[in-house]
Structures are given as structure tokens and as C-alpha cells.
Design a protein around this motif. Structure first.
Motif, PDB file in Angstrom:
ATOM      1  N   SER A  25      80.519  51.626  61.581  1.00  0.00           N
ATOM      2  CA  SER A  25      81.478  52.271  60.665  1.00  0.00           C
ATOM      3  C   SER A  25      82.111  51.234  59.741  1.00  0.00           C
ATOM      4  CB  SER A  25      82.564  53.003  61.464  1.00  0.00           C
ATOM      5  OG  SER A  25      82.017  54.016  62.279  1.00  0.00           O
ATOM      6  N   LEU A  26      81.330  50.229  59.352  1.00  0.00           N
ATOM      7  CA  LEU A  26      81.882  49.089  58.635  1.00  0.00           C
ATOM      8  C   LEU A  26      82.616  49.495  57.368  1.00  0.00           C
ATOM      9  CD1 LEU A  26      82.138  46.011  58.604  1.00  0.00           C
ATOM     10  CD2 LEU A  26      79.968  45.924  57.345  1.00  0.00           C
ATOM     11  N   ASP A  27      82.018  50.351  56.566  1.00  0.00           N
ATOM     12  CA  ASP A  27      82.647  50.724  55.291  1.00  0.00           C
ATOM     13  C   ASP A  27      83.978  51.437  55.525  1.00  0.00           C
ATOM     14  OD1 ASP A  27      80.574  49.595  53.909  1.00  0.00           O
ATOM     15  OD2 ASP A  27      79.512  51.475  53.548  1.00  0.00           O
ATOM     16  N   ARG A  28      84.016  52.317  56.516  1.00  0.00           N
ATOM     17  CA  ARG A  28      85.266  53.040  56.792  1.00  0.00           C
ATOM     18  C   ARG A  28      86.334  52.098  57.339  1.00  0.00           C
ATOM     19  NH1 ARG A  28      85.279  58.369  56.097  1.00  0.00           N
ATOM     20  NH2 ARG A  28      83.310  59.512  56.037  1.00  0.00           N
ATOM     21  N   PHE A  29      85.948  51.227  58.284  1.00  0.00           N
ATOM     22  CA  PHE A  29      86.905  50.260  58.809  1.00  0.00           C
ATOM     23  C   PHE A  29      87.479  49.404  57.675  1.00  0.00           C
ATOM     24  CE2 PHE A  29      85.285  50.418  63.336  1.00  0.00           C
ATOM     25  CZ  PHE A  29      86.521  50.623  63.914  1.00  0.00           C
ATOM     26  N   GLU A  30      86.601  48.841  56.870  1.00  0.00           N
ATOM     27  CA  GLU A  30      87.056  47.916  55.841  1.00  0.00           C
ATOM     28  C   GLU A  30      87.904  48.603  54.781  1.00  0.00           C
ATOM     29  OE1 GLU A  30      83.940  44.218  55.990  1.00  0.00           O
ATOM     30  OE2 GLU A  30      83.710  45.681  54.377  1.00  0.00           O
ATOM     31  N   SER A  31      87.528  49.828  54.410  1.00  0.00           N
ATOM     32  CA  SER A  31      88.324  50.521  53.398  1.00  0.00           C
ATOM     33  C   SER A  31      89.694  50.913  53.935  1.00  0.00           C
ATOM     34  CB  SER A  31      87.577  51.757  52.878  1.00  0.00           C
ATOM     35  OG  SER A  31      87.369  52.713  53.898  1.00  0.00           O
ATOM     36  N   MET A  32      89.807  51.139  55.245  1.00  0.00           N
ATOM     37  CA  MET A  32      91.099  51.438  55.857  1.00  0.00           C
ATOM     38  C   MET A  32      92.075  50.278  55.701  1.00  0.00           C
ATOM     39  SD  MET A  32      90.370  53.345  59.514  1.00  0.00           S
ATOM     40  CE  MET A  32      92.020  52.945  60.096  1.00  0.00           C
ATOM     41  N   ILE A  33      91.573  49.064  55.932  1.00  0.00           N
ATOM     42  CA  ILE A  33      92.473  47.903  55.983  1.00  0.00           C
ATOM     43  C   ILE A  33      92.386  47.032  54.735  1.00  0.00           C
ATOM     44  CG2 ILE A  33      92.492  47.870  58.496  1.00  0.00           C
ATOM     45  CD1 ILE A  33      90.477  45.621  58.452  1.00  0.00           C
ATOM     46  N   ALA A  34      91.615  47.480  53.746  1.00  0.00           N
ATOM     47  CA  ALA A  34      91.457  46.673  52.531  1.00  0.00           C
ATOM     48  C   ALA A  34      92.791  46.348  51.852  1.00  0.00           C
ATOM     49  CB  ALA A  34      90.512  47.369  51.553  1.00  0.00           C
ATOM     50  N   PRO A  35      93.733  47.299  51.713  1.00  0.00           N
ATOM     51  CA  PRO A  35      95.007  46.959  51.060  1.00  0.00           C
ATOM     52  C   PRO A  35      95.779  45.869  51.803  1.00  0.00           C
ATOM     53  CG  PRO A  35      94.718  49.340  51.124  1.00  0.00           C
ATOM     54  CD  PRO A  35      93.657  48.751  52.004  1.00  0.00           C
ATOM     55  N   ILE A  36      95.655  45.847  53.119  1.00  0.00           N
ATOM     56  CA  ILE A  36      96.336  44.814  53.903  1.00  0.00           C
ATOM     57  C   ILE A  36      95.682  43.463  53.639  1.00  0.00           C
ATOM     58  CG2 ILE A  36      96.942  44.061  56.236  1.00  0.00           C
ATOM     59  CD1 ILE A  36      96.756  47.132  56.982  1.00  0.00           C
ATOM     60  N   GLY A  37      94.356  43.444  53.596  1.00  0.00           N
ATOM     61  CA  GLY A  37      93.662  42.212  53.263  1.00  0.00           C
ATOM     62  C   GLY A  37      94.031  41.703  51.887  1.00  0.00           C
ATOM     63  N   THR A  38      94.145  42.618  50.931  1.00  0.00           N
ATOM     64  CA  THR A  38      94.542  42.235  49.571  1.00  0.00           C
ATOM     65  C   THR A  38      95.934  41.622  49.566  1.00  0.00           C
ATOM     66  OG1 THR A  38      93.136  43.933  48.567  1.00  0.00           O
ATOM     67  CG2 THR A  38      94.970  43.108  47.247  1.00  0.00           C
ATOM     68  N   ALA A  39      96.856  42.234  50.314  1.00  0.00           N
ATOM     69  CA  ALA A  39      98.220  41.701  50.386  1.00  0.00           C
ATOM     70  C   ALA A  39      98.233  40.309  50.993  1.00  0.00           C
ATOM     71  CB  ALA A  39      99.103  42.647  51.197  1.00  0.00           C
ATOM     72  N   LEU A  40      97.429  40.086  52.025  1.00  0.00           N
ATOM     73  CA  LEU A  40      97.387  38.765  52.660  1.00  0.00           C
ATOM     74  C   LEU A  40      96.743  37.737  51.730  1.00  0.00           C
ATOM     75  CD1 LEU A  40      98.088  37.241  55.270  1.00  0.00           C
ATOM     76  CD2 LEU A  40      95.756  37.721  56.066  1.00  0.00           C
ATOM     77  N   LEU A  41      95.693  38.137  51.014  1.00  0.00           N
ATOM     78  CA  LEU A  41      95.057  37.223  50.065  1.00  0.00           C
ATOM     79  C   LEU A  41      96.021  36.850  48.938  1.00  0.00           C
ATOM     80  CD1 LEU A  41      91.542  38.902  49.880  1.00  0.00           C
ATOM     81  CD2 LEU A  41      91.992  36.574  50.666  1.00  0.00           C
ATOM     82  N   GLU A  42      96.785  37.821  48.467  1.00  0.00           N
ATOM     83  CA  GLU A  42      97.763  37.526  47.412  1.00  0.00           C
ATOM     84  C   GLU A  42      98.832  36.582  47.923  1.00  0.00           C
ATOM     85  OE1 GLU A  42      99.148  41.332  46.152  1.00  0.00           O
ATOM     86  OE2 GLU A  42      97.378  41.751  44.907  1.00  0.00           O
ATOM     87  N   ARG A  43      99.264  36.786  49.162  1.00  0.00           N
ATOM     88  CA  ARG A  43     100.278  35.894  49.751  1.00  0.00           C
ATOM     89  C   ARG A  43      99.712  34.477  49.925  1.00  0.00           C
ATOM     90  NH1 ARG A  43     104.990  35.661  52.922  1.00  0.00           N
ATOM     91  NH2 ARG A  43     104.839  34.478  54.880  1.00  0.00           N
ATOM     92  N   ALA A  44      98.436  34.387  50.302  1.00  0.00           N
ATOM     93  CA  ALA A  44      97.813  33.085  50.497  1.00  0.00           C
ATOM     94  C   ALA A  44      97.640  32.351  49.170  1.00  0.00           C
ATOM     95  CB  ALA A  44      96.463  33.253  51.196  1.00  0.00           C
ATOM     96  N   GLY A  45      97.271  33.071  48.117  1.00  0.00           N
ATOM     97  CA  GLY A  45      97.157  32.478  46.794  1.00  0.00           C
ATOM     98  C   GLY A  45      96.175  31.316  46.712  1.00  0.00           C
ATOM     99  N   TYR A  46      94.959  31.534  47.142  1.00  0.00           N
ATOM    100  CA  TYR A  46      93.980  30.447  47.163  1.00  0.00           C
ATOM    101  C   TYR A  46      93.683  29.920  45.764  1.00  0.00           C
ATOM    102  CZ  TYR A  46      93.386  31.680  52.010  1.00  0.00           C
ATOM    103  OH  TYR A  46      93.638  31.924  53.338  1.00  0.00           O
ATOM    104  N   GLN A  47      93.451  28.604  45.711  1.00  0.00           N
ATOM    105  CA  GLN A  47      93.227  27.913  44.449  1.00  0.00           C
ATOM    106  C   GLN A  47      91.824  27.320  44.416  1.00  0.00           C
ATOM    107  OE1 GLN A  47      95.580  27.906  41.914  1.00  0.00           O
ATOM    108  NE2 GLN A  47      96.576  29.353  43.334  1.00  0.00           N
ATOM    109  N   PRO A  48      91.251  27.142  43.215  1.00  0.00           N
ATOM    110  CA  PRO A  48      89.931  26.526  43.109  1.00  0.00           C
ATOM    111  C   PRO A  48      89.893  25.176  43.824  1.00  0.00           C
ATOM    112  CG  PRO A  48      90.569  27.451  41.001  1.00  0.00           C
ATOM    113  CD  PRO A  48      91.777  27.565  41.905  1.00  0.00           C
ATOM    114  N   GLY A  49      88.810  24.946  44.539  1.00  0.00           N
ATOM    115  CA  GLY A  49      88.614  23.682  45.228  1.00  0.00           C
ATOM    116  C   GLY A  49      89.067  23.655  46.666  1.00  0.00           C
ATOM    117  N   GLU A  50      89.807  24.660  47.135  1.00  0.00           N
ATOM    118  CA  GLU A  50      90.269  24.659  48.526  1.00  0.00           C
ATOM    119  C   GLU A  50      89.141  25.044  49.489  1.00  0.00           C
ATOM    120  OE1 GLU A  50      94.953  25.470  48.757  1.00  0.00           O
ATOM    121  OE2 GLU A  50      93.804  27.257  48.202  1.00  0.00           O
TER     122      GLU A  50
END
Length: 284
Positions: A25-50
């Protein structure tokens, strides 16, 4: 009501059954939690070269996003104990032409033939260690001194009705013991004091927490009540428990789950239930 033993919902065999359930059920699992992943990625703020290590990367969606953020001068390595999920992640990276790489290993003991990482990321991949302090201690050896970690972990079950409503229905049909606080599982780090003890014990410091709260689309955005019910029965550990009780119990529980999800269904959105997540930062 049938009584079920205390191991009934253990089901955290991510290298086996739970990994297969997630993959199915990969697509369903991932789409359920995608907004949370986006929020964590935005908080992390990765930069080129890391250089970033993605703990419990599952099917690799977050690793692919990290690879895009850090660019060709950086590195994104996904780590997961489930071989079937790592295989799918590699397929996705190849199809996307992504530089993301993936390794199948138990993060609690993994020793990578890699330079140390600048950052560590985990969307719901850090709560399943049998011995969390040694596991995080091992992870710290894979990081540079001062490296930042960003974790998403579920807050208390009472604030995650997407899970509690399901368990409330299931417990009408099968007797399931209460969860053991701090035990490995989705809510292992609901207590932030305990999480801080773990991180401090492993040599991390400066823990900082932001809260994510929203509505969780059970079964993915746009799922009907029947689709959400099928998702729960096919993909979550409670589905296995009900199946073991026979068709009569399972069918009765299925009807009650569908009725509950119907009450929470929003046209055009899906089955929407509240969730709460801790977005946690600390440094090696």
C-alpha cells in the motif's frame, strides 16, 4: 469478544511482514503522511552540498526530495531495514534519474563505508528501536560533530484520532491490551521527556520541538470510507489480528470501521481524522 495476547499488535517486523504490508500500500501510506514529510523537510531546510542520511526511508520518497535539495554536490543516502522497500526505492531513483542512494541495514548497528554525514533526517523511522540509546549512539558515529538531526515522531495517541478511532472500533471485536509506554512502536516517543533522555543518553543535545497538527487522510487523499477500511485491514497490524479471529469477526469489524469512516468522510478530501506530530531537532 475474543481475547488476544499482548503480542497481538507487535507486528514491527519491518524486514518481513510490516515491510510487505507497507510496500503493498506504498502509495496510500506515503500520500497519507506526505504533508508531514513536507513540513519536516521545510523545517530542515537542506542546502546544496550537504550530506544527509535518511533513517527509515521506506520507499524513498523523502530521500529523493533530499537529493534534489542538496544537488549534485551533496549526498542523500536512504537507510532502511526492509529489503523490499529498499528495492522499490532504488527502482524509483533509477526511474527519476536521481542521485539518491539506498542501503538495506539495521540502523541500530549499521556501519557505512561513507564519509560522515552533515545531517540526519527521519520521518517516522526512529521509534522502533528495541534499545534506542545504543541505536542513536550508533547513528551519532555516522555523523559529523555538531551535525543536526530532524525527526518526525507521533505525539500522544489521544491527539491522533486517526489511530484511536480505529482502535476503538477494533476493541469492540477483539480484546487488545493497552500499549506499553515507551515500548518500540509508532508512539514510542509520544513523551518528549523520554525522547530527550534517549537523545541525551546517546550524546545529542539542544533538543528543540515544533508541533505539526492537522487532519490525516486515512487511506490517502480522496479515499472513500470503503477504501479507507480496506487500507486499514490490508496494511495495519490490526488487520492481521482481525483476520486471525476468522471471517465473522473480521466482517463485523469491517462494517463498523466503514460506518465510522463514513462519519469522518469529507467530499473531495477523503476520510479526515486529526493527527499530531512532534518535529524534533537536536545536534550531535
Amino acid at each position: 469478544m475474543t481475547q488476544t495476547g499482548p503480542e497481538a499488535l507487535k507486528g514491527e517486523d519491518w524486514a518481513g511482514e510490516m515491510g510487505e504490508r507497507w510496500l503493498a500500500s506504498l502509495d496510500r501510506f506515503e500520500s497519507m503522511i506526505a504533508p508531514i514529510g513536507t513540513a519536516l523537510l521545510e523545517r530542515a531546510g537542506y542546502q546544496p552540498g550537504e550530506r544527509v542520511l535518511d533513517l527509515g526511508c521506506g520507499g524513498g520518497a523523502t530521500t529523493l526530495a533530499i537529493a534534489e535539495a542538496v544537488g549534485p554536490g551533496g549526498a542523500a543516502l536512504g537507510l532502511d531495514v526492509a529489503p523490499m522497500l529498499i528495492a522499490r526505492a532504488k527502482e524509483r531513483a533509477a526511474a527519476a534519474g536521481s542521485a539518491a542512494r539506498f542501503v538495506c541495514s539495521d540502523a541500530a548497528t549499521a556501519q557505512l563505508d561513507e564519509p560522515p554525514f552533515d545531517r540526519l533526517f527521519s520521518r517516522f523511522g526512529s521509534m522502533f528501536f528495541e534499545a534506542p540509546v545504543p541505536a542513536f549512539t550508533n547513528l551519532r558515529t555516522l555523523l559529523k560533530p555538531g551535525a543536526r538531526i530532524d525527526l518526525a515522531v507521533w505525539a500522544h495517541p489521544r491527539d491522533n484520532l486517526w489511530m484511536m478511532e480505529v482502535m476503538g472500533v477494533v476493541r469492540q471485536h477483539v480484546e487488545i491490551p493497552p500499549a506499553v509506554p515507551r515500548a518500540p512502536g509508532p508512539f514510542a516517543f509520544e513523551d518528549l521527556g523520554y525522547l530527550e533522555e534517549v537523545l541525551t543518553g546517546a550524546g545529542f543535545s539542544g533538543m528543540d520541538v515544533a508541533t505539526y497538527a492537522g487532519l490525516q487522510p486515512v487511506g490517502g487523499p480522496g479515499a472513500t470510507p470503503d477504501e479507507a477500511t480496506d487500507f486499514v485491514l490490508a496494511s495495519m497490524a490490526v488487520g492481521r489480528v482481525l483476520a486471525e479471529e476468522g471471517a465473522g469477526v473480521r466482517d463485523s469489524a469491517r462494517a463498523d470501521l466503514a460506518a465510522m469512516f463514513t462519519r469522518h468522510h469529507r467530499a473531495g478530501e477523503g476520510v479526515m481524522l486529526p493527527c499530531k506530530v512532534w518535529l524534533v531537532t537536536a545536534h550531535a
